[in-house]
Design a protein around this motif. Structure first.
Motif, PDB file in Angstrom:
ATOM      1  N   GLU A  32       0.834  -1.211   0.000  1.00 20.01           N
ATOM      2  CA  GLU A  32       0.000   0.000   0.000  1.00 20.01           C
ATOM      3  C   GLU A  32       0.868   1.260   0.000  1.00 20.01           C
ATOM      4  O   GLU A  32       0.622   2.212  -0.756  1.00 20.01           O
ATOM      5  CB  GLU A  32      -0.901  -0.036   1.230  1.00 20.01           C
ATOM      6  CG  GLU A  32      -1.832   1.170   1.345  1.00 20.01           C
ATOM      7  CD  GLU A  32      -2.644   1.162   2.643  1.00 20.01           C
ATOM      8  OE1 GLU A  32      -3.259   2.196   2.936  1.00 20.01           O
ATOM      9  OE2 GLU A  32      -2.626   0.133   3.356  1.00 20.01           O
ATOM     10  N   ASP A  33       1.923   1.251   0.844  1.00 20.22           N
ATOM     11  CA  ASP A  33       2.806   2.421   0.919  1.00 20.22           C
ATOM     12  C   ASP A  33       3.551   2.636  -0.395  1.00 20.22           C
ATOM     13  O   ASP A  33       3.683   3.776  -0.877  1.00 20.22           O
ATOM     14  CB  ASP A  33       3.804   2.246   2.060  1.00 20.22           C
ATOM     15  CG  ASP A  33       3.151   2.398   3.428  1.00 20.22           C
ATOM     16  OD1 ASP A  33       2.034   2.950   3.497  1.00 20.22           O
ATOM     17  OD2 ASP A  33       3.758   1.975   4.438  1.00 20.22           O
ATOM     18  N   LEU A  34       4.058   1.548  -1.003  1.00 20.80           N
ATOM     19  CA  LEU A  34       4.839   1.696  -2.237  1.00 20.80           C
ATOM     20  C   LEU A  34       3.962   2.154  -3.397  1.00 20.80           C
ATOM     21  O   LEU A  34       4.447   2.856  -4.294  1.00 20.80           O
ATOM     22  CB  LEU A  34       5.528   0.373  -2.579  1.00 20.80           C
ATOM     23  CG  LEU A  34       6.628  -0.096  -1.622  1.00 20.80           C
ATOM     24  CD1 LEU A  34       7.469  -1.185  -2.261  1.00 20.80           C
ATOM     25  CD2 LEU A  34       7.538   1.056  -1.206  1.00 20.80           C
ATOM     26  N   GLU A  35       2.713   1.762  -3.382  1.00 23.36           N
ATOM     27  CA  GLU A  35       1.810   2.254  -4.432  1.00 23.36           C
ATOM     28  C   GLU A  35       1.634   3.769  -4.314  1.00 23.36           C
ATOM     29  O   GLU A  35       1.580   4.489  -5.321  1.00 23.36           O
ATOM     30  CB  GLU A  35       0.461   1.532  -4.322  1.00 23.36           C
ATOM     31  CG  GLU A  35       0.523   0.087  -4.811  1.00 23.36           C
ATOM     32  CD  GLU A  35      -0.771  -0.672  -4.600  1.00 23.36           C
ATOM     33  OE1 GLU A  35      -1.585  -0.204  -3.759  1.00 23.36           O
ATOM     34  OE2 GLU A  35      -0.975  -1.716  -5.249  1.00 23.36           O
ATOM     35  N   LYS A  36       1.572   4.256  -3.085  1.00 18.91           N
ATOM     36  CA  LYS A  36       1.480   5.708  -2.871  1.00 18.91           C
ATOM     37  C   LYS A  36       2.776   6.393  -3.287  1.00 18.91           C
ATOM     38  O   LYS A  36       2.760   7.473  -3.890  1.00 18.91           O
ATOM     39  CB  LYS A  36       1.180   5.997  -1.402  1.00 18.91           C
ATOM     40  CG  LYS A  36      -0.204   5.550  -0.946  1.00 18.91           C
ATOM     41  CD  LYS A  36      -0.400   5.816   0.537  1.00 18.91           C
ATOM     42  CE  LYS A  36      -1.773   5.353   1.013  1.00 18.91           C
ATOM     43  NZ  LYS A  36      -1.958   5.568   2.474  1.00 18.91           N
ATOM     44  N   VAL A  37       3.911   5.743  -2.953  1.00 19.94           N
ATOM     45  CA  VAL A  37       5.221   6.311  -3.325  1.00 19.94           C
ATOM     46  C   VAL A  37       5.328   6.408  -4.837  1.00 19.94           C
ATOM     47  O   VAL A  37       5.747   7.448  -5.396  1.00 19.94           O
ATOM     48  CB  VAL A  37       6.357   5.434  -2.749  1.00 19.94           C
ATOM     49  CG1 VAL A  37       7.703   5.832  -3.361  1.00 19.94           C
ATOM     50  CG2 VAL A  37       6.408   5.557  -1.238  1.00 19.94           C
ATOM     51  N   LEU A  38       4.955   5.325  -5.525  1.00 22.87           N
ATOM     52  CA  LEU A  38       5.066   5.301  -6.983  1.00 22.87           C
ATOM     53  C   LEU A  38       4.199   6.383  -7.613  1.00 22.87           C
ATOM     54  O   LEU A  38       4.619   7.077  -8.556  1.00 22.87           O
ATOM     55  CB  LEU A  38       4.669   3.915  -7.494  1.00 22.87           C
ATOM     56  CG  LEU A  38       4.907   3.653  -8.978  1.00 22.87           C
ATOM     57  CD1 LEU A  38       6.391   3.764  -9.316  1.00 22.87           C
ATOM     58  CD2 LEU A  38       4.391   2.264  -9.365  1.00 22.87           C
ATOM     59  N   LYS A  39       3.007   6.547  -7.097  1.00 19.25           N
ATOM     60  CA  LYS A  39       2.115   7.578  -7.632  1.00 19.25           C
ATOM     61  C   LYS A  39       2.715   8.970  -7.430  1.00 19.25           C
ATOM     62  O   LYS A  39       2.687   9.827  -8.336  1.00 19.25           O
ATOM     63  CB  LYS A  39       0.756   7.483  -6.945  1.00 19.25           C
ATOM     64  CG  LYS A  39      -0.284   8.473  -7.488  1.00 19.25           C
ATOM     65  CD  LYS A  39      -1.624   8.291  -6.795  1.00 19.25           C
ATOM     66  CE  LYS A  39      -2.691   9.197  -7.413  1.00 19.25           C
ATOM     67  NZ  LYS A  39      -2.336  10.604  -7.427  1.00 19.25           N
ATOM     68  N   ALA A  40       3.278   9.197  -6.228  1.00 19.32           N
ATOM     69  CA  ALA A  40       3.870  10.507  -5.954  1.00 19.32           C
ATOM     70  C   ALA A  40       5.053  10.781  -6.860  1.00 19.32           C
ATOM     71  O   ALA A  40       5.233  11.912  -7.353  1.00 19.32           O
ATOM     72  CB  ALA A  40       4.288  10.581  -4.481  1.00 19.32           C
ATOM     73  N   LEU A  41       5.877   9.766  -7.110  1.00 19.62           N
ATOM     74  CA  LEU A  41       7.048   9.951  -7.978  1.00 19.62           C
ATOM     75  C   LEU A  41       6.612  10.261  -9.412  1.00 19.62           C
ATOM     76  O   LEU A  41       7.191  11.138 -10.082  1.00 19.62           O
ATOM     77  CB  LEU A  41       7.919   8.696  -7.955  1.00 19.62           C
ATOM     78  CG  LEU A  41       8.711   8.448  -6.665  1.00 19.62           C
ATOM     79  CD1 LEU A  41       9.320   7.048  -6.664  1.00 19.62           C
ATOM     80  CD2 LEU A  41       9.810   9.498  -6.474  1.00 19.62           C
ATOM     81  N   LYS A  42       5.588   9.541  -9.870  1.00 22.86           N
ATOM     82  CA  LYS A  42       5.133   9.765 -11.242  1.00 22.86           C
ATOM     83  C   LYS A  42       4.442  11.114 -11.390  1.00 22.86           C
ATOM     84  O   LYS A  42       4.582  11.774 -12.429  1.00 22.86           O
ATOM     85  CB  LYS A  42       4.180   8.640 -11.658  1.00 22.86           C
ATOM     86  CG  LYS A  42       4.882   7.301 -11.866  1.00 22.86           C
ATOM     87  CD  LYS A  42       3.895   6.215 -12.278  1.00 22.86           C
ATOM     88  CE  LYS A  42       4.604   4.893 -12.555  1.00 22.86           C
ATOM     89  NZ  LYS A  42       3.655   3.819 -12.942  1.00 22.86           N
TER      90      LYS A  42
END
Length: 885
Positions: free
Chosen positions: A329-339
């Motif tokens: 869940e956290d990494l999905e949020k991280v990936l979205k923020a990076l993109k």
């Protein structure tokens, strides 16, 4: 002296610049990469280059007035020259000498004592400061200077000297751990921000050795007014690795709210270096990535998120399922923020996070058990029901495998508990606790019953072999039988295994009196208990219950009582258990003398009834019983044929271990005499055994001679039983007379051996001469008769053929030549519709007439009529009666 920046402290080689007397400026000559402080913004790099240019200018200006001295340094003069110059009166000379030694690093270790002295006592602060730098450049080689450096840190009045002393101690790393308390003190209380910053740097250089400083570094990060101190404190915490995880909340706070961009940037970098330990920082790092105004902070936040993501991938195999879910869940949020950031400089971080996220998802899919647990957590009621349904049956199955009797014990313990009633809304149905726990489906499993039987088998064998009926038939000589119309010369357990491995087995052993029916039934009982499966009646062992008396109680109740006595059980056997033992053929019920039993008893044994409890039944009878027309197997023991008489006798004597008493001539002569005695008839097993026993008695001297006819054989048998009588006990003649009377009382009603009332026998024997003592003698000493019935009010003879011959002798003695009495007797015989039921008795009377009729005056028509009735038209040869009495 200008403050040392965090970037400057990341470089371990600093150079002095300044004028001759009043001022020395330390600046950065180069920046060396450091893992935790290498990723800096373009603005920071530009600032460092500017400072470097100013530093170089200062250095050039300071060198120009003393070109001669500097020229010597550039020519690499001898160290001793610099050591000597450290004592020069001119401060500039001493300063430049110390600077030269600093540039030489470890090569100038010979100057360490002089540099220590300069640090301790030179009046010029710049010289002391440069001496500290020179000592620091030598690292551990200069550990002798540590006490002096600590002292300078603690007490030098010049802030630059204290700062460089702290820096030098940091360069020495773990060698200078004695300085940790002083460095902590400097960090906490020195008024100069540069000293506090350098103290933090030195503590960071010592890594885990300085973990005692973590609380002070956290405090500095939280509350020091100088941004450089806060930044360096964050850097130092990062150098301590996992030891400093307590600082994570403070680092997160610094990332979120510190006004200085360099502090925020360093906090982001340090959080990234802590990997998965800093997972709590992910939301703050995402926020910094999205909204921090400083590009360097955003870059370091992105890099930290990528590093934390990579650490998740490394630990995915050991993560709890809930942790794995949270990480995804956290990494999905991280990936979205990076993109969403749309910064091309973040492509590397995006790739790294993407790779880690895919790895975690793959690991999650592969962990089926954890996914199941997740589903169970989301569906607690269904999960509870499944656990309930699976747990208890699994528990009983395990016990069934390792401790089957425990299942039965638990079941018995639960029996007294009350039932569980469902709420009225659900029907209000009541269920026994045993049903709700599913144990009812296992408590009488075949493995449980087998374990119950096995535990009691030794007692059952001992109890069964102690029965008088069994003891008297302990020697078994195989005889030919007819098994369901098939003649078997050698009958074994394997011939019956197919029958007794069925769900229900009913076996009828029928034949004339003395044919060996009871002996065969006892042998089958022994086979049922055999430890060797190949020699057993069935795959499982069975406990035999022998019923040979009239039934005064229901069959099942009688079986329970007999079984309890057989296995020496103190408590009454549970009714449910008994029912299942019978239903599943763990009890072999043998009903002996069925044809001689009363109608009341026979009516209690109906295998065709739907609630008949016995599924492994053996019945012995003199006639081929119908047994309610149930499917059954029949066995008919055959008589011993004349041509097999010798082999049978030899087998019997061998088992009795008496064959060696006889020479072959004696043995064959005795067999020849038996053949003459029985004529052309085949003889029963009992008759052959009795004759063999008389052979033994005659050879051992307890009998005078072998009998010459069957009635004499029976009387000789009585005499042998009474051989060891006491003087006060009845003699042979009295025993014979009483036995004849009792035998007739038992046969006179039906002409079949059965029981007679005790009161009738007492009346028939009453001659005023100790009747009861004579009966006790016959029962207790000779074991010739048995008292039976619940009220112990009935008497029967132990051997049916013996009873028949003794009753026949009674008639010879009583009727003699009385034609009317014999006519009355034969008239009674004619009223019997099925002569086969009384054939044994009629043969016995016929033999008695042939042997003793002439002497007693019996009319000839009696033997002739009996021969017609028995179909034995060729009488056995009449021999002179010996004196057997």
């Amino acid at each position: 002296m200008e403050p040392l920046t965090t970037a400057a402290m990341s470089d371990d080689k600093l150079q002095p610049c300044g004028n001759n007397k009043t001022k020395r400026i330390y600046a950065i000559s180069s920046v060396v990469s450091n893992k935790t402080l290498t990723k800096m913004s373009k603005r920071t790099v530009k600032r460092l280059l500017t400072v470097s240019a100013v530093s170089f200018s200062c250095l050039w200006l300071s060198v120009m007035p003393m070109s001669k001295v500097w020229a010597q340094i550039s020519q690499d003069p001898e160290i001793s020259t610099y050591i000597q110059q450290l004592k020069d009166k001119d401060a500039n000379v001493r300063f430049n000498a110390a600077s030269a030694l600093w540039n030489m690093g470890g090569e100038a270790k010979a100057a360490i004592p002089s540099l220590i002295l300069a640090l301790q006592s030179d009046k010029d602060a710049n010289v002391r400061s440069t001496a500290a730098f020179a000592l620091g450049s030598m690292g551990g080689e200069a550990k002798a200077a540590i006490p002096s450096l600590i002292l300078a840190l603690q007490s030098d009045k010049d802030a630059n000297v204290r700062s460089t002393a702290a820096f030098a101690l940091g360069r020495m790393g773990g060698e200078a751990k004695a300085a940790i308390p002083s460095l902590i003190q400097a960090l906490q209380s020195d008024k100069d921000a540069n000293v506090r910053s350098t103290a933090a740097f030195a503590l960071g250089r010592m890594g885990g050795e300085a973990k005692a400083a973590i609380p002070s570094l956290i405090l500095a990060l939280q509350s020091d007014k100088d941004a450089n101190v806060r930044s360096t404190a964050a850097f130092a915490l990062g150098r301590m690795g996992g030891e400093a995880k307590a600082a994570i909340p403070s680092l997160i706070q610094a990332l979120q709210s510190d006004k200085d961009a360099n502090v925020r940037s360093t906090a982001a970098n340090v959080l990234g270096s802590m990997g998965g330990e800093a997972k709590a920082a992910i939301p703050s790092l995402i926020l910094a990535l999205q909204s921090d105004k400083d590009a360097n902070v955003r870059f370091n936040a992105a890099d930290a998120l990528a590093t934390i993501s990579a650490s998740f991938q490394d630990k995915a195999g050991t993560m709890a399922f809930a942790e794995l879910d949270k990480a995804i869940e956290d990494l999905e949020k991280v990936l979205k923020a990076l993109k969403d950031n749309k910064d091309k400089n973040l492509d590397t971080s995006i790739t790294s996070v993407n790779r880690s996220l895919d790895a975690l998802k793959t690991k999650r899919q592969s962990r089926l058990l954890d996914r199941t647990l997740e589903w169970m957590t989301k569906n607690p009621w269904v999960t509870g029901g499944l656990i309930y349904i699976i747990f208890f049956p699994s528990l009983w199955l395990i016990l069934l495998r390792v401790r089957p009797l425990w299942v039965l014990h638990v079941n018995n313990a639960l029996k007294p508990l009350s039932s569980f009633k469902l709420p009225d809304a659900l029907g209000g149905v009541a269920f026994p606790i045993r049903t709700l726990l599913f144990i009812e489906f296992f408590n009488y499993h075949p493995r449980v019953l087998d374990a119950w039987v096995e535990k009691r088998l030794t007692s059952a064998k001992e109890g069964f072999n102690k029965k008088k009926t069994v003891t008297e038939r302990s020697i078994f000589v195989p005889i030919p039988v007819v098994l369901d119309n098939n003649n078997l010369a050698q009958f074994t357990a394997t011939d019956l295994q197919l029958i007794f491995n069925q769900k229900r087995a009913t076996l009828l052993i029928w034949g004339e009196g003395g044919a060996g029916k009871t002996s065969l039934a006892c042998t089958l009982a022994q086979w049922a208990m055999n430890d060797n499966e190949s020699q057993r009646l069935s795959k499982h062992q069975m406990l035999p219950v022998l019923i040979e008396q009239e039934l005064d109680h229901p069959l099942k109740e009688t079986i329970g009582g007999q079984l309890q006595a057989l296995i020496s059980e103190t408590k009454t056997i549970d009714d449910e258990l008994l029912t299942n033992l019978l239903r599943q053929r763990r009890i072999l019920v043998i009903v002996d003398h069925f044809s001689e039993m009363s109608e009341a008893t026979r009516n209690k044994i109906h295998p065709a009834e739907k609630d008949f409890p016995v599924n492994a039944l053996i019945v012995t009878s003199r006639v081929e019983e119908k047994l309610n027309e149930v499917p059954k197997t029949t066995i008919q023991p055959l008589r011993v044929a004349g041509d097999r008489l010798s082999s049978f006798m030899e087998a019997y004597l061998t088992q009795r271990r008496k064959r060696d008493l006889f020479t072959d001539v004696e043995y064959f002569d005795a067999c020849h005499r038996l053949s003459l005695m029985v004529g052309q008839r085949n003889i029963t097993v009992l008759l052959a055994k009795l004759y063999a026993e008389q052979m033994i008695a005659t050879k051992e001297g307890t009998a005078s001679d072998l009998p010459e006819n069957i009635p004499d054989l029976m009387l000789a048998y009585l005499n042998e039983l009474n051989r060891d009588r006491l003087e006060t006990e009845p003699n042979n003649r009295t025993v014979q007379r009483d036995a004849k009377v009792i035998a007739w009382q038992c046969l006179k009603t039906t002409f079949r051996p059965t029981s007679a009332k005790l009161e009738d026998i007492l009346a028939a024997l009453d001659d005023g001469n100790k009747v009861e003592e004579r009966l006790q003698h016959l029962e207790k000493r000779l074991r010739l008769i048995q008292t039976i019935g619940a009220a112990q009010d009935k008497i029967r003879l132990a051997l049916d053929p013996l009873a028949e011959y003794l009753a026949g002798l009674y008639l010879i003695d009583s009727y003699g030549g009385d034609t009317a009495s014999w006519r009355g007797f034969l008239s009674q015989v004619n009223t019997i519709p099925d002569v086969e039921l009384i054939k044994g008795f009629l043969l016995a009377v016929q033999d008695c007439c042939l042997a003793l009729g002439n002497e007693a005056g019996v009319p000839d028509f009696v033997a002739d009529e009996l021969a017609l009735k028995t179909a034995l038209t060729t009488p056995a040869p009449t021999v002179l009666v010996g004196n057997s009495q």
